[in-house]
Design a protein around this motif. Structure first.
Motif, PDB file in Angstrom:
ATOM      1  N   PRO A  62      39.201  54.723  44.701  1.00 34.91           N
ATOM      2  CA  PRO A  62      39.635  54.277  43.378  1.00 34.91           C
ATOM      3  C   PRO A  62      40.916  54.966  42.932  1.00 34.91           C
ATOM      4  N   GLY A  63      41.413  54.592  41.758  1.00 29.45           N
ATOM      5  CA  GLY A  63      42.719  55.045  41.306  1.00 29.45           C
ATOM      6  C   GLY A  63      42.831  56.517  40.995  1.00 29.45           C
ATOM      7  N   ASP A  64      41.716  57.235  40.834  1.00 28.56           N
ATOM      8  CA  ASP A  64      41.805  58.657  40.511  1.00 28.56           C
ATOM      9  C   ASP A  64      41.776  59.545  41.746  1.00 28.56           C
ATOM     10  N   THR A  65      41.985  58.966  42.935  1.00 27.91           N
ATOM     11  CA  THR A  65      41.904  59.753  44.178  1.00 27.91           C
ATOM     12  C   THR A  65      43.254  59.926  44.867  1.00 27.91           C
ATOM     13  N   SER A  66      44.364  59.661  44.159  1.00 29.83           N
ATOM     14  CA  SER A  66      45.677  59.709  44.817  1.00 29.83           C
ATOM     15  C   SER A  66      45.974  61.096  45.397  1.00 29.83           C
ATOM     16  N   GLU A  67      45.598  62.147  44.677  1.00 29.39           N
ATOM     17  CA  GLU A  67      45.825  63.499  45.188  1.00 29.39           C
ATOM     18  C   GLU A  67      45.020  63.750  46.463  1.00 29.39           C
ATOM     19  N   LEU A  68      43.801  63.248  46.490  1.00 32.75           N
ATOM     20  CA  LEU A  68      42.948  63.439  47.665  1.00 32.75           C
ATOM     21  C   LEU A  68      43.462  62.628  48.854  1.00 32.75           C
ATOM     22  N   HIS A  88      47.533  53.505  53.453  1.00 27.20           N
ATOM     23  CA  HIS A  88      46.906  53.349  52.145  1.00 27.20           C
ATOM     24  C   HIS A  88      47.560  52.150  51.482  1.00 27.20           C
ATOM     25  N   TYR A  89      46.796  51.437  50.681  1.00 23.66           N
ATOM     26  CA  TYR A  89      47.337  50.197  50.123  1.00 23.66           C
ATOM     27  C   TYR A  89      48.583  50.436  49.277  1.00 23.66           C
ATOM     28  N   SER A  90      48.691  51.609  48.632  1.00 21.33           N
ATOM     29  CA  SER A  90      49.823  51.872  47.748  1.00 21.33           C
ATOM     30  C   SER A  90      51.141  51.992  48.503  1.00 21.33           C
ATOM     31  N   THR A  91      51.076  52.304  49.793  1.00 26.36           N
ATOM     32  CA  THR A  91      52.305  52.480  50.579  1.00 26.36           C
ATOM     33  C   THR A  91      52.443  51.479  51.718  1.00 26.36           C
ATOM     34  N   ASP A  92      51.357  50.816  52.101  1.00 31.30           N
ATOM     35  CA  ASP A  92      51.412  50.017  53.319  1.00 31.30           C
ATOM     36  C   ASP A  92      51.043  48.549  53.140  1.00 31.30           C
ATOM     37  N   SER A  93      50.645  48.136  51.959  1.00 33.18           N
ATOM     38  CA  SER A  93      50.387  46.715  51.740  1.00 33.18           C
ATOM     39  C   SER A  93      51.687  46.007  51.348  1.00 33.18           C
ATOM     40  N   VAL A  94      51.749  44.711  51.633  1.00 35.98           N
ATOM     41  CA  VAL A  94      52.943  43.911  51.371  1.00 35.98           C
ATOM     42  C   VAL A  94      52.592  42.825  50.354  1.00 35.98           C
ATOM     43  N   SER A  95      53.439  42.666  49.351  1.00 39.31           N
ATOM     44  CA  SER A  95      53.209  41.639  48.328  1.00 39.31           C
ATOM     45  C   SER A  95      53.103  40.262  48.973  1.00 39.31           C
ATOM     46  N   ILE A 133      39.762  53.361  61.944  1.00 40.13           N
ATOM     47  CA  ILE A 133      39.008  54.380  61.213  1.00 40.13           C
ATOM     48  C   ILE A 133      39.261  54.152  59.725  1.00 40.13           C
ATOM     49  N   VAL A 134      38.218  54.231  58.917  1.00 41.04           N
ATOM     50  CA  VAL A 134      38.353  54.122  57.469  1.00 41.04           C
ATOM     51  C   VAL A 134      37.756  55.373  56.824  1.00 41.04           C
ATOM     52  N   ILE A 135      38.542  56.009  55.976  1.00 42.78           N
ATOM     53  CA  ILE A 135      38.095  57.157  55.191  1.00 42.78           C
ATOM     54  C   ILE A 135      38.037  56.711  53.734  1.00 42.78           C
ATOM     55  N   SER A 136      36.854  56.684  53.143  1.00 40.37           N
ATOM     56  CA  SER A 136      36.692  56.306  51.741  1.00 40.37           C
ATOM     57  C   SER A 136      36.310  57.541  50.932  1.00 40.37           C
ATOM     58  N   VAL A 137      37.017  57.766  49.838  1.00 38.49           N
ATOM     59  CA  VAL A 137      36.800  58.965  49.040  1.00 38.49           C
ATOM     60  C   VAL A 137      36.667  58.583  47.566  1.00 38.49           C
ATOM     61  N   PHE A 138      35.741  59.262  46.885  1.00 40.19           N
ATOM     62  CA  PHE A 138      35.496  59.023  45.470  1.00 40.19           C
ATOM     63  C   PHE A 138      35.591  60.341  44.705  1.00 40.19           C
ATOM     64  N   ARG A 139      36.125  60.232  43.498  1.00 43.39           N
ATOM     65  CA  ARG A 139      36.156  61.376  42.585  1.00 43.39           C
ATOM     66  C   ARG A 139      35.219  61.099  41.410  1.00 43.39           C
ATOM     67  N   HIS A 140      35.758  60.561  40.309  1.00 46.21           N
ATOM     68  CA  HIS A 140      34.922  60.281  39.135  1.00 46.21           C
ATOM     69  C   HIS A 140      34.776  58.794  38.848  1.00 46.21           C
ATOM     70  N   ARG A 141      35.658  57.982  39.393  1.00 49.47           N
ATOM     71  CA  ARG A 141      35.648  56.558  39.116  1.00 49.47           C
ATOM     72  C   ARG A 141      35.054  55.780  40.297  1.00 49.47           C
ATOM     73  N   PHE A 142      34.481  54.608  39.978  1.00 52.52           N
ATOM     74  CA  PHE A 142      33.970  53.718  41.014  1.00 52.52           C
ATOM     75  C   PHE A 142      34.977  52.636  41.365  1.00 52.52           C
ATOM     76  N   GLY A 160      36.851  47.410  44.476  1.00 47.80           N
ATOM     77  CA  GLY A 160      37.638  47.195  45.685  1.00 47.80           C
ATOM     78  C   GLY A 160      37.231  48.124  46.801  1.00 47.80           C
ATOM     79  N   THR A 161      37.004  49.406  46.474  1.00 48.42           N
ATOM     80  CA  THR A 161      36.591  50.361  47.505  1.00 48.42           C
ATOM     81  C   THR A 161      35.234  49.990  48.083  1.00 48.42           C
ATOM     82  N   ALA A 162      34.307  49.555  47.228  1.00 55.06           N
ATOM     83  CA  ALA A 162      32.995  49.136  47.725  1.00 55.06           C
ATOM     84  C   ALA A 162      33.123  47.947  48.669  1.00 55.06           C
ATOM     85  N   GLU A 163      34.025  47.012  48.367  1.00 53.34           N
ATOM     86  CA  GLU A 163      34.233  45.875  49.249  1.00 53.34           C
ATOM     87  C   GLU A 163      34.811  46.318  50.587  1.00 53.34           C
TER      88      GLU A 163
END
Length: 434
Positions: free
Chosen positions: A6-12, A39-46, A68-77, A87-90
C-alpha cells in the motif's frame, strides 16, 4: 523481482530495493542470477484501453512477469479494485494462483504503532488485521525496522535462488504405508469453536464509555476546584483528551489480545476422546490434531477474573481521575499475564499455535484396544479470531505408533458457535459476586 504494498510502504520498498542491489553486487556473479527489482511507481507504463483499469494494467505489465513477489504492509491495507479489497491483495492472490515465489511481511505494530484516532486509518487497520488473520496457506513474517526488513529480503532471495537452481529432474515416489498392526482410531473432539460477533462494536463502545466518564470526572473536579493548578503544572482539558487518545490507541492495538483473554476465562475448554477400534494393542502412540483457522488460548481455570482498574491516573492529575470504575478492565487483562496449568511430569498433551492454526499433540505410552482415552484436564480454549459464515471448521489428524509403518490420517468437522463480548463479560462480573 516485484515489490508490492500500500501507499504507506514507500520507505520499506526503497529499503528492499537497496537490499536487492546489495545482493546483486555480492552474489550475482557466483550464483549466475541477476535480480531486477521493480515497483509500480517506477516501472509501470501509462496505458489506457477499453475494459482496463489501473490494477489490471499493473498486473499485465509487472505481476504476471515477476519471478519473485515481495509484499509488505505497514498500517494501511490499500484501495479496493474491481476484483479485490485492495490492489496489494489482488497482486498477492494473482501471484499465488500463478505459482510465483511469494513472500509477505508486516510491520510489528508494537514497534511502529499506527495512529488510530480517526475513522479512516482505523478502518484501514481493521481491514489489514482481518487480511492477516485470513492468510492460511503459508508463512508470513513481521519486522521492527527497515533494516530488519532488508535482512528478511536477503533471506528470501537466498531461498528463492536455491529453489531456482535446484535440479528438478529427480522423482520422489511415496510408498504406501504397510503394517502388521493396523491403526483404526475413533477421534472425537469438542465442544465447539467460539467467536465473538461484536468484537469491534464492543471495543469502540468501551472506549467511548471510558473516555466520556473520564472527561465527565475531569469537568466535575474542575468545577469543584479540586484539581491542582499552578503556572508550571496546569491541567487542561486538551491535555487530558490527548492522553485519552493515546490510551484509546493502545487499547485498539491490543484489543485482539484482550478478546483472547476474555475467551480463555469464560469459554469451555477442549474435550477429546480417542479409541483404538482395531484389536491391536498400540504403544508409543502420537496423534497430532490440526484445527484450521483456530487460535489456542490458555484457560484461566483456578484464577479469579481480574477486575482491576481500567484507566490509571493520568500524569499530572489528581487520583480522583483514576478510574472510570466498573468498566471492562482491558489494561488489567493485558497486565495479568498468562495462567499456566500445572501438569505432572509426562503429561501427554501439548499444544501450540502454528501461524493460523492450532496444533494439539497427544503422546501416549499405550492405547489398549476398545478402551477410550479421555482428555480430563482444562488444557486449551478454542478461539476463532474472526466472524465466520460457516457452520464448522476442519480438524485433521495424523497418528503413528511403535511397530507401525507410516502415518494414519483422518479428518472431522467441529461446529462453531457465536459468542458476544458483553455476554462473556457479564458472566465474568457475575462470578465475582456469586
Amino acid at each position: 523481482m516485484l515489490f508490492t504494498g500500500p501507499g504507506d510502504t514507500s520507505e520499506l520498498v526503497a529499503a528492499g530495493v537497496a537490499a536487492v542491489h546489495d545482493w546483486n553486487s555480492s552474489r550475482a556473479k557466483n550464483s549466475e542470477y541477476v535480480l531486477i527489482p521493480k515497483h509500480y511507481s517506477t516501472d509501470s507504463v501509462s496505458l489506457f484501453a477499453q475494459g482496463k483499469d489501473g490494477q489490471s494494467v499493473i498486473n499485465e505489465q509487472l505481476v504476471d512477469d515477476a519471478d519473485i513477489v515481495i509484499s509488505v504492509f505497514r498500517h494501511r491495507f490499500g484501495t479496493a479494485t474491481p476484483r479485490a479489497e485492495s490492489g496489494t491483495a489482488e497482486e498477492i492472490d494473482r501471484s499465488m494462483k500463478d505459482g510465483t515465489r511469494l513472500h509477505i511481511y508486516f510491520v510489528n505494530a508494537d514497534e511502529d504503532r499506527p495512529d488510530l484516532r480517526d475513522e479512516e486509518p482505523r478502518d484501514q487497520w481493521d481491514k489489514l488485521e482481518k487480511f492477516r488473520r485470513g492468510l492460511k496457506e503459508g508463512l508470513w513474517s513481521q519486522f521492527d525496522t527497515p533494516a530488519n526488513f532488508q535482512d528478511l529480503v536477503r533471506r528470501a532471495i537466498e531461498l528463492d535462488i536455491a529453489e531456482f537452481s535446484r535440479d528438478r529432474s529427480s522423482v520422489h515416489v511415496n510408498e504406501p504405508p504397510h503394517s502388521d498392526s493396523p491403526i483404526d482410531l475413533r477421534v472425537d473432539v469438542g465442544p465447539s469453536v467460539g467467536y465473538f460477533t461484536d468484537g469491534d462494536t464492543a471495543r469502540e463502545g468501551y472506549i467511548k464509555s471510558a473516555t466520556d466518564t473520564a472527561m465527565g470526572e475531569f469537568r466535575a473536579a474542575q468545577s469543584e476546584a479540586v484539581l491542582p493548578l499552578s503556572d508550571n503544572n496546569q491541567i487542561t482539558e486538551l491535555g487530558l483528551r490527548t492522553s485519552l487518545d493515546e490510551w484509546a490507541q493502545a487499547v485498539r492495538i491490543k484489543w485482539e489480545s484482550s478478546l483472547q483473554y476474555l475467551a480463555g476465562w469464560g469459554w469451555p475448554t477442549l474435550t477429546m476422546e480417542l479409541e483404538q477400534l482395531a484389536d491391536t494393542y498400540l504403544t508409543s502412540v502420537r496423534i497430532d490434531l490440526r484445527f484450521e483457522g483456530v487460535i489456542g488460548v490458555p484457560p484461566r481455570v483456578g484464577r479469579a477474573f481480574d477486575l482491576g482498574t481500567m484507566i490509571r491516573p493520568l500524569p499530572g492529575h489528581s487520583p480522583r481521575m483514576g478510574a472510570p470504575r466498573n468498566v471492562n478492565p482491558i489494561d488489567s487483562l493485558l497486565d495479568s499475564g498468562t495462567f499456566t496449568n500445572l501438569h505432572p511430569k509426562g503429561y501427554p498433551v501439548t499444544w501450540e499455535n502454528d501461524q493460523n492454526s492450532l496444533v494439539v499433540t497427544v503422546q501416549l505410552d499405550k492405547l489398549p484396544p476398545k478402551t477410550p482415552w479421555k482428555l480430563n484436564a482444562p488444557d486449551v480454549v478454542l478461539y476463532l479470531p474472526e466472524t465466520t459464515e460457516g457452520e464448522s471448521i476442519a480438524v485433521t489428524w495424523a497418528a503413528s505408533a511403535a511397530g507401525v509403518s507410516g502415518l494414519f490420517e483422518g479428518s472431522l468437522q467441529l461446529p462453531v458457535r457465536a459468542e458476544t463480548v458483553t455476554g462473556t463479560w457479564n458472566a465474568a462480573q457475575g462470578s465475582q459476586t456469586s
